[in-house]
Design a protein around this motif. Structure first.
Motif, PDB file in Angstrom:
ATOM      1  N   MET A   4     -22.014  59.804 -37.982  1.00  0.00           N
ATOM      2  CA  MET A   4     -23.420  59.557 -38.281  1.00  0.00           C
ATOM      3  C   MET A   4     -23.943  58.492 -37.334  1.00  0.00           C
ATOM      4  O   MET A   4     -23.190  57.635 -36.862  1.00  0.00           O
ATOM      5  CB  MET A   4     -23.599  59.087 -39.721  1.00  0.00           C
ATOM      6  N   ILE A   5     -25.247  58.582 -37.044  1.00  0.00           N
ATOM      7  CA  ILE A   5     -25.898  57.587 -36.202  1.00  0.00           C
ATOM      8  C   ILE A   5     -26.922  56.842 -37.049  1.00  0.00           C
ATOM      9  O   ILE A   5     -27.816  57.448 -37.652  1.00  0.00           O
ATOM     10  CB  ILE A   5     -26.573  58.223 -34.984  1.00  0.00           C
ATOM     11  N   THR A   6     -26.787  55.533 -37.100  1.00  0.00           N
ATOM     12  CA  THR A   6     -27.744  54.666 -37.792  1.00  0.00           C
ATOM     13  C   THR A   6     -28.242  53.631 -36.788  1.00  0.00           C
ATOM     14  O   THR A   6     -27.852  53.633 -35.623  1.00  0.00           O
ATOM     15  CB  THR A   6     -27.074  53.979 -38.999  1.00  0.00           C
ATOM     16  N   HIS A   8     -29.498  49.439 -36.037  1.00  0.00           N
ATOM     17  CA  HIS A   8     -29.631  48.012 -36.362  1.00  0.00           C
ATOM     18  C   HIS A   8     -30.885  47.516 -35.617  1.00  0.00           C
ATOM     19  O   HIS A   8     -30.789  46.771 -34.642  1.00  0.00           O
ATOM     20  CB  HIS A   8     -28.399  47.226 -35.931  1.00  0.00           C
ATOM     21  N   ALA A   9     -32.056  47.973 -36.084  1.00  0.00           N
ATOM     22  CA  ALA A   9     -33.301  47.779 -35.347  1.00  0.00           C
ATOM     23  C   ALA A   9     -33.707  46.312 -35.295  1.00  0.00           C
ATOM     24  O   ALA A   9     -33.581  45.578 -36.282  1.00  0.00           O
ATOM     25  CB  ALA A   9     -34.413  48.610 -35.968  1.00  0.00           C
ATOM     26  N   LEU A  10     -34.226  45.902 -34.105  1.00  0.00           N
ATOM     27  CA  LEU A  10     -34.750  44.545 -33.949  1.00  0.00           C
ATOM     28  C   LEU A  10     -36.179  44.436 -34.484  1.00  0.00           C
ATOM     29  O   LEU A  10     -36.607  43.346 -34.872  1.00  0.00           O
ATOM     30  CB  LEU A  10     -34.726  44.142 -32.471  1.00  0.00           C
ATOM     31  N   VAL A  11     -36.906  45.574 -34.468  1.00  0.00           N
ATOM     32  CA  VAL A  11     -38.271  45.610 -35.004  1.00  0.00           C
ATOM     33  C   VAL A  11     -38.388  46.833 -35.910  1.00  0.00           C
ATOM     34  O   VAL A  11     -37.517  47.705 -35.912  1.00  0.00           O
ATOM     35  CB  VAL A  11     -39.323  45.683 -33.870  1.00  0.00           C
ATOM     36  N   SER A  12     -39.437  46.932 -36.639  1.00  0.00           N
ATOM     37  CA  SER A  12     -39.639  48.052 -37.557  1.00  0.00           C
ATOM     38  C   SER A  12     -39.738  49.361 -36.779  1.00  0.00           C
ATOM     39  O   SER A  12     -40.509  49.462 -35.812  1.00  0.00           O
ATOM     40  CB  SER A  12     -40.925  47.835 -38.378  1.00  0.00           C
ATOM     41  N   PRO A  13     -38.926  50.404 -37.174  1.00  0.00           N
ATOM     42  CA  PRO A  13     -39.023  51.700 -36.477  1.00  0.00           C
ATOM     43  C   PRO A  13     -40.429  52.296 -36.528  1.00  0.00           C
ATOM     44  O   PRO A  13     -40.878  52.926 -35.554  1.00  0.00           O
ATOM     45  CB  PRO A  13     -38.012  52.566 -37.225  1.00  0.00           C
ATOM     46  N   ALA A  14     -41.156  52.129 -37.631  1.00  0.00           N
ATOM     47  CA  ALA A  14     -42.511  52.669 -37.734  1.00  0.00           C
ATOM     48  C   ALA A  14     -43.439  52.004 -36.729  1.00  0.00           C
ATOM     49  O   ALA A  14     -44.262  52.667 -36.064  1.00  0.00           O
ATOM     50  CB  ALA A  14     -43.038  52.471 -39.157  1.00  0.00           C
ATOM     51  N   LEU A  15     -43.333  50.673 -36.627  1.00  0.00           N
ATOM     52  CA  LEU A  15     -44.164  49.958 -35.662  1.00  0.00           C
ATOM     53  C   LEU A  15     -43.816  50.380 -34.242  1.00  0.00           C
ATOM     54  O   LEU A  15     -44.706  50.566 -33.387  1.00  0.00           O
ATOM     55  CB  LEU A  15     -43.958  48.444 -35.829  1.00  0.00           C
ATOM     56  N   ALA A  53     -36.176  52.885 -23.767  1.00  0.00           N
ATOM     57  CA  ALA A  53     -36.864  51.666 -24.186  1.00  0.00           C
ATOM     58  C   ALA A  53     -36.805  51.520 -25.708  1.00  0.00           C
ATOM     59  O   ALA A  53     -36.590  50.420 -26.239  1.00  0.00           O
ATOM     60  CB  ALA A  53     -38.310  51.685 -23.697  1.00  0.00           C
ATOM     61  N   ALA A  54     -36.976  52.652 -26.403  1.00  0.00           N
ATOM     62  CA  ALA A  54     -36.883  52.604 -27.862  1.00  0.00           C
ATOM     63  C   ALA A  54     -35.472  52.245 -28.315  1.00  0.00           C
ATOM     64  O   ALA A  54     -35.271  51.479 -29.274  1.00  0.00           O
ATOM     65  CB  ALA A  54     -37.305  53.954 -28.448  1.00  0.00           C
ATOM     66  N   SER A  55     -34.474  52.776 -27.612  1.00  0.00           N
ATOM     67  CA  SER A  55     -33.081  52.509 -27.997  1.00  0.00           C
ATOM     68  C   SER A  55     -32.725  51.029 -27.848  1.00  0.00           C
ATOM     69  O   SER A  55     -31.904  50.496 -28.608  1.00  0.00           O
ATOM     70  CB  SER A  55     -32.131  53.362 -27.146  1.00  0.00           C
ATOM     71  N   LEU A  56     -33.309  50.352 -26.841  1.00  0.00           N
ATOM     72  CA  LEU A  56     -33.041  48.923 -26.667  1.00  0.00           C
ATOM     73  C   LEU A  56     -33.477  48.116 -27.878  1.00  0.00           C
ATOM     74  O   LEU A  56     -32.893  47.065 -28.188  1.00  0.00           O
ATOM     75  CB  LEU A  56     -33.724  48.398 -25.406  1.00  0.00           C
ATOM     76  N   PHE A  57     -34.511  48.582 -28.564  1.00  0.00           N
ATOM     77  CA  PHE A  57     -35.007  47.881 -29.750  1.00  0.00           C
ATOM     78  C   PHE A  57     -34.389  48.408 -31.041  1.00  0.00           C
ATOM     79  O   PHE A  57     -34.244  47.673 -32.008  1.00  0.00           O
ATOM     80  CB  PHE A  57     -36.537  48.003 -29.825  1.00  0.00           C
ATOM     81  N   LEU A  58     -34.019  49.702 -31.058  1.00  0.00           N
ATOM     82  CA  LEU A  58     -33.445  50.292 -32.276  1.00  0.00           C
ATOM     83  C   LEU A  58     -31.958  50.004 -32.424  1.00  0.00           C
ATOM     84  O   LEU A  58     -31.418  50.032 -33.520  1.00  0.00           O
ATOM     85  CB  LEU A  58     -33.669  51.816 -32.258  1.00  0.00           C
ATOM     86  N   ARG A  59     -31.220  49.754 -31.331  1.00  0.00           N
ATOM     87  CA  ARG A  59     -29.790  49.437 -31.340  1.00  0.00           C
ATOM     88  C   ARG A  59     -28.996  50.462 -32.168  1.00  0.00           C
ATOM     89  O   ARG A  59     -28.518  50.174 -33.251  1.00  0.00           O
ATOM     90  CB  ARG A  59     -29.547  48.039 -31.889  1.00  0.00           C
ATOM     91  N   VAL A  61     -26.174  52.764 -33.779  1.00  0.00           N
ATOM     92  CA  VAL A  61     -24.784  52.509 -34.160  1.00  0.00           C
ATOM     93  C   VAL A  61     -24.156  53.821 -34.584  1.00  0.00           C
ATOM     94  O   VAL A  61     -24.741  54.574 -35.391  1.00  0.00           O
ATOM     95  CB  VAL A  61     -24.697  51.476 -35.307  1.00  0.00           C
ATOM     96  N   VAL A  62     -22.967  54.129 -34.039  1.00  0.00           N
ATOM     97  CA  VAL A  62     -22.234  55.330 -34.418  1.00  0.00           C
ATOM     98  C   VAL A  62     -21.319  54.968 -35.586  1.00  0.00           C
ATOM     99  O   VAL A  62     -20.477  54.070 -35.483  1.00  0.00           O
ATOM    100  CB  VAL A  62     -21.421  55.879 -33.240  1.00  0.00           C
ATOM    101  N   THR A  63     -21.493  55.635 -36.704  1.00  0.00           N
ATOM    102  CA  THR A  63     -20.691  55.412 -37.903  1.00  0.00           C
ATOM    103  C   THR A  63     -19.807  56.622 -38.136  1.00  0.00           C
ATOM    104  O   THR A  63     -20.298  57.750 -38.226  1.00  0.00           O
ATOM    105  CB  THR A  63     -21.578  55.172 -39.131  1.00  0.00           C
ATOM    106  N   SER A  64     -18.500  56.385 -38.198  1.00  0.00           N
ATOM    107  CA  SER A  64     -17.557  57.482 -38.396  1.00  0.00           C
ATOM    108  C   SER A  64     -16.549  57.095 -39.467  1.00  0.00           C
ATOM    109  O   SER A  64     -16.306  55.911 -39.727  1.00  0.00           O
ATOM    110  CB  SER A  64     -16.837  57.832 -37.091  1.00  0.00           C
ATOM    111  N   LYS A  65     -15.969  58.084 -40.090  1.00  0.00           N
ATOM    112  CA  LYS A  65     -14.955  57.866 -41.120  1.00  0.00           C
ATOM    113  C   LYS A  65     -13.583  57.947 -40.461  1.00  0.00           C
ATOM    114  O   LYS A  65     -13.200  58.972 -39.896  1.00  0.00           O
ATOM    115  CB  LYS A  65     -15.079  58.908 -42.222  1.00  0.00           C
TER     116      LYS A  65
END
Length: 583
Positions: A4-6, A8-15, A53-59, A61-65
């Motif tokens: 899964m991809i989640t 760790h955003a530095l700013v609000s994704p909506a903004l 550019a969006a990825s630099l702010f959204l950061r 994270v790959v989550t795996s089991k």
């Protein structure tokens, strides 16, 4: 394995979406308005640029089991052993400790993370975890897989105490990584004391001897030379204590050359001597050295309490009265040492001579002393190996000098004769090397009100914790490290035992002191004694190693994608947009 991809955003994704989506549409329209080639590629570059550019702010994270079990790589690990473990347990998480080279995308494990992930450790390979890190783990449930030792000294001990003018021993193990010869030498402040040859490969034991000339803090040098004449040297700290004078009593039927030379040697060393020879049934002759003359016509409790070692021949032993023998037995039980010099092979065993001698045909014996073979006259009898007898000098024919415990004291025997021949031949050092251990081992042990030990293995480096143990009969003892008082914790199980911790100071000599005793220790330079430190670390990890289940639980593992990748992609897309009109 579900991924899964989640974020760790530095700013609000909506903004962020409200800002970047209009900008993306604007840039696409501007590129459409340009009448340049590669329109589709330019649109793709715009989308990539804005997504990065969006990825630099959204950061993201790959989550795996994954399996929770961790294979931790420590410095010096062997890649072949890691590959073998991963082949058997492919679901293991691979982490590496600070200072260890990464391997197959292993993740770095910071020092502060060790306590968090300590319960997940299943395998540790390499040199192992340092003692300070082991102390942080509440549950040590990992299996330790050590690497091969590095070439060098892997164990070392100096027999304590080291006394001025007395032979001292250094024992150790040298690990030879390759075949060949190695010479190990110990050098004193002014000259080489001893050397020994070892041949590899594998671990090889060695023993060196030296005789310090003065008391105090000294740095000897332990040097290793190979066949290429290349020397490797390490500083060996040795604290030399003053030779405390012993109180010795000789009782013999008649004087002998053996006794006279031994008397001269011991008197020169500063010991307090009384010698008594029996001229007739009630007439004795006395000699004294380093003490006031006092006639001793019979053995009493007071006389023996003021004696550390009684040296007598078998004839004088047999002439003691029953009362004197009983007093002597009680004194031995209380700590007195007795050395019997038998002159007859048929000396009868009793409570004061509990040894059964076996006659032999030869009246001489060859012994090894300081690396040399020496032949001396000997009583034609030997004591065969016996679990109750501690051997001091022996050869293939049996034990020539030894002792047995009797209460707190010791009963000893000496079958070699005319040892003064070594002095006559010019080997006074060998004469001392023979008699000093015999006298020291058999003499009454001095009682100490307290004793200090550093339980952390040598070597000790700056800013590392040292564990100490203080044995003291005082109700609330104090312990000082140089001038700083250490907090002590009383042992919950052992009486009169206290434990403390100090941090090693600057390189050089330091001391621990109580009111009744002191301990001098040396802090080495970092980088010295590497092979010795690594081997001690391996042994500590092997002591706590287990063979538990390595299956582990399934846990969610998060790994943040490196921002550098997004930045490089953004720069590449922007560069293409700038360069495309020029094509």
């Amino acid at each position: 394995m579900k991924v899964m991809i989640t974020f760790h955003a530095l700013v609000s994704p909506a903004l962020l979406a409200a800002l970047l989506i209009p900008l993306t549409l604007l840039f696409l329209w501007l590129e459409w308005k340009r009448k340049n080639r590669f329109l589709v590629l330019r649109w793709i570059a715009v989308i990539v640029m804005m997504a990065m550019a969006a990825s630099l702010f959204l950061r993201p994270v790959v989550t795996s089991k994954k399996n929770s079990s961790i294979l931790l790589l420590t410095p010096g690990y062997e890649k072949g052993k890691v590959d073998s473990l991963l082949q058997h347990y492919p679901d293991l998480q691979l982490w590496h400790l600070t200072g260890a080279a990464p391997y197959k995308k292993s993740s770095p494990l910071a020092d502060h993370e060790l306590t968090i992930r300590g319960d997940q450790l299943r395998f540790v390979t390499g040199e192992g975890l340092p003692a300070t890190d082991l102390d942080l783990l509440d549950n040590k449930t990992f299996t330790f897989i050590p690497n091969q030792p590095t070439a060098g000294i892997t164990s070392l001990s100096v027999a304590q105490p080291v006394l001025a003018h007395h032979p001292a021993q250094v024992q150790g193990t040298f690990y030879c990584a390759t075949p060949g010869k190695k010479w190990i030498a110990i050098k004193g402040p002014n000259e080489k004391e001893d050397s020994v040859l070892v041949e590899g490969p594998g671990p090889r034991s060695f023993q060196l001897s030296f005789t310090p000339k003065q008391k105090g803090e000294w740095l000897y040098t332990l040097a290793v030379r190979d066949s290429t004449e290349k020397w490797q040297e390490e500083k060996l700290p040795v604290y030399v204590e003053a030779d405390a004078p012993l109180r010795l009593l000789f009782i013999q039927d008649f004087p002998t050359f053996e006794t006279q030379y031994l008397k001269n040697y011991l008197a020169h060393a500063g010991h307090k001597l009384t010698l008594r020879y029996q001229l007739s049934q009630k007439i004795f002759r006395f000699e004294f050295a380093n003490r006031q003359p006092t006639q001793i016509n019979r053995l009493t409790h007071d006389v023996l309490e003021e004696t550390d070692l009684l040296i007598m021949d078998d004839g004088a032993l047999q002439k003691l009265s029953a009362g004197e023998k009983n007093i002597l037995k009680a004194s031995v039980h209380a700590g007195l040492g007795v050395l019997i010099l038998p002159h007859a092979t048929k000396t009868k065993p009793d409570d004061l001579f509990p040894f059964i001698l076996t006659p032999v045909k030869t009246d001489s014996a060859t012994i090894a002393l300081q690396g040399k073979a020496i032949t001396l006259p000997a009583l034609p009898a030997r004591l065969q190996n016996n679990s109750t007898v501690q051997s001091l000098v022996q050869n293939k024919s049996g034990i020539l000098t030894g002792y047995a415990f009797s209460g707190a004291g010791k009963l000893g025997f000496q079958l070699l004769q005319e040892t003064y021949r070594m002095t006559l031949s010019g080997d006074s050092v060998g004469y001392g090397a023979f008699w000093s251990p015999v006298i020291e081992k058999l003499s009454r042990r001095a009682t100490q009100a307290s004793s200090i030990q550093i339980t952390t293995p040598f070597p000790w480096y700056t800013d590392e914790p040292l564990q100490t143990t203080l044995l003291s009969s005082q109700p609330n003892p104090t312990l000082f490290a140089d001038t700083t008082q250490l907090p002590l914790r009383e042992d919950e199980r052992l009486d009169d035992a206290w434990h403390g911790q100090l941090w090693a100071g600057t390189p050089g000599w330091h001391s621990l002191q109580t009111d009744a005793s002191s301990l001098h220790y040396y802090v080495s330079e970092k980088g010295s004694w590497n092979s010795l430190r690594q081997n001690a670390q391996r042994e500590q990890n092997q002591l706590v190693s287990t063979t538990g289940d390595s299956s582990g639980e399934q846990v969610l593992v998060q790994k943040e994608l490196p921002a550098l990748y997004f930045f490089l992609a953004l720069v590449a897309a922007a560069g293409f947009l700038w360069f495309a009109p020029k094509l």
